[in-house]
Design an enzyme around this catalytic site. Structure first.
Site, PDB file in Angstrom:
ATOM      1  CE  LYS A  13      91.557  76.432  12.795  1.00  0.00           C
ATOM      2  NZ  LYS A  13      91.692  76.223  14.246  1.00  0.00           N
ATOM      3  NE  ARG A  88      87.079  80.641  15.630  1.00  0.00           N
ATOM      4  CZ  ARG A  88      88.335  80.913  15.297  1.00  0.00           C
ATOM      5  NH1 ARG A  88      88.631  81.279  14.079  1.00  0.00           N
ATOM      6  NH2 ARG A  88      89.285  80.808  16.187  1.00  0.00           N
ATOM      7  NE  ARG A 160      96.201  84.199  19.510  1.00  0.00           N
ATOM      8  CZ  ARG A 160      95.512  83.483  18.615  1.00  0.00           C
ATOM      9  NH1 ARG A 160      96.112  83.029  17.547  1.00  0.00           N
ATOM     10  NH2 ARG A 160      94.236  83.230  18.797  1.00  0.00           N
TER      11      ARG A 160
HETATM   12  P1  AMP Z   1      92.257  82.471  15.732  1.00  0.00           P
HETATM   13  O1  AMP Z   1      93.552  83.154  15.419  1.00  0.00           O
HETATM   14  O2  AMP Z   1      91.672  81.786  14.530  1.00  0.00           O
HETATM   15  O3  AMP Z   1      92.348  81.580  16.934  1.00  0.00           O
HETATM   16  O4  AMP Z   1      91.218  83.636  16.108  1.00  0.00           O
HETATM   17  C1  AMP Z   1      91.443  84.468  17.213  1.00  0.00           C
HETATM   18  C2  AMP Z   1      90.158  85.160  17.610  1.00  0.00           C
HETATM   19  O5  AMP Z   1      89.694  85.970  16.524  1.00  0.00           O
HETATM   20  C3  AMP Z   1      88.987  84.244  17.943  1.00  0.00           C
HETATM   21  O6  AMP Z   1      89.018  83.760  19.282  1.00  0.00           O
HETATM   22  C4  AMP Z   1      87.817  85.174  17.699  1.00  0.00           C
HETATM   23  O7  AMP Z   1      87.677  86.130  18.748  1.00  0.00           O
HETATM   24  C5  AMP Z   1      88.273  85.931  16.443  1.00  0.00           C
HETATM   25  N1  AMP Z   1      87.888  85.222  15.204  1.00  0.00           N
HETATM   26  C6  AMP Z   1      88.718  84.713  14.255  1.00  0.00           C
HETATM   27  N2  AMP Z   1      88.030  84.158  13.253  1.00  0.00           N
HETATM   28  C7  AMP Z   1      86.716  84.289  13.587  1.00  0.00           C
HETATM   29  C8  AMP Z   1      85.502  83.896  12.957  1.00  0.00           C
HETATM   30  N3  AMP Z   1      85.489  83.224  11.801  1.00  0.00           N
HETATM   31  N4  AMP Z   1      84.336  84.213  13.587  1.00  0.00           N
HETATM   32  C9  AMP Z   1      84.322  84.891  14.754  1.00  0.00           C
HETATM   33  N5  AMP Z   1      85.425  85.267  15.408  1.00  0.00           N
HETATM   34  C10 AMP Z   1      86.628  84.985  14.830  1.00  0.00           C
END
Ligand code: AMP
Length: 214
Positions: A13, A88, A160
């Site tokens: 994404k 999400r 990460r």
């Molecule tokens: P991502 O970079 O999208 O994989 O997000 C990394 C982390 O940020 C996730 O594992 C969650 O802990 C938090 N996070 C990002 N977007 C959301 C969301 N829409 N709702 C809840 N937690 C989020």
């Protein structure tokens, strides 16, 4: 053009959102990036969110919804935006819908990144990111110009915290339990478009271009 990218962690994404941002001139809005910036800045939100993020758990809706709704009010989102990693959960989707309905600017397309979950661990463990937030690469599928170094600022790339195997499993469980129900939610709204997210980067980009400009 107002678009949501929906898909499990590691489905591409973020990479595709950056490509669409360049092609269409509308910003990628990633709640993950916004939260990681808040953690780097050690704001109150960042301090609250960090524990959830490092563990691979979702940050509570109340924190994320406020953050996202504020971000899409900014001037650069007036002509549209690409939401990457938001919503999400169903409550997040409902809050977004309500806010956008009030503003008379509903979502046009939800791009559903369809991918076999078994392939995602491989993608995520090979992911490397710039510690300064300049982007992400993959050791095999999308390597930087120089080994393990950020193409933008030259910093040594890092893995990460939540891309370690046990955290990846936690994130997949969160995806299945909380995010997958959004596929049915948006299909019912008539805006969902499936794309095959497993192919080459350019093939996936072409599919996305086709569904968002249809
Ligand atoms: P991502 O970079 O999208 O994989 O997000 C990394 C982390 O940020 C996730 O594992 C969650 O802990 C938090 N996070 C990002 N977007 C959301 C969301 N829409 N709702 C809840 N937690 C989020």
């Amino acid at each position: 053009m107002r678009v949501i990218f929906l898909g499990p962690p590691g489905s591409g994404k973020g990479t595709q959102a950056k490509r669409l941002q360049e092609a269409q001139g509308i910003p990628q809005v990633s709640t993950g990036d916004l939260l990681r910036q808040a953690v780097r800045d050690q704001t109150e939100l960042g301090r609250e969110a960090q524990g959830y993020m490092d563990a691979g758990k979702l940050v509570p809706d109340s924190l994320v919804i406020a953050l996202l709704l504020e971000r899409i009010q900014a001037g650069d989102c007036a002509g549209g935006f690409i939401l990457d990693g938001f919503p999400r959960t169903v409550p997040q989707a409902e809050a977004l819908d309500a806010a956008l309905a009030e503003q008379g600017r509903p979502i046009d397309t939800v791009v559903n990144f369809v991918i076999d979950l078994g392939r995602l661990v491989e993608r995520l463990v090979g992911r490397r990111v710039c510690p300064g937030g300049h982007g992400e690469w993959h050791v095999r599928f999308n390597p930087p110009q120089r080994d393990e170094v950020c193409d933008v600022c030259g910093a040594a790339l890092i893995q990460r915290e939540d891309d370690q195997e046990d955290r990846i499993r936690t994130r997949m469980e969160a995806y299945r339990a909380d995010t997958e129900p959004l596929i049915a939610f948006y299909r019912e709204h008539g805006v969902l478009q499936d794309i095959d997210a497993l192919g080459e980067l350019d093939t996936v980009t072409a599919q996305i271009e086709a569904v968002v400009t249809r």
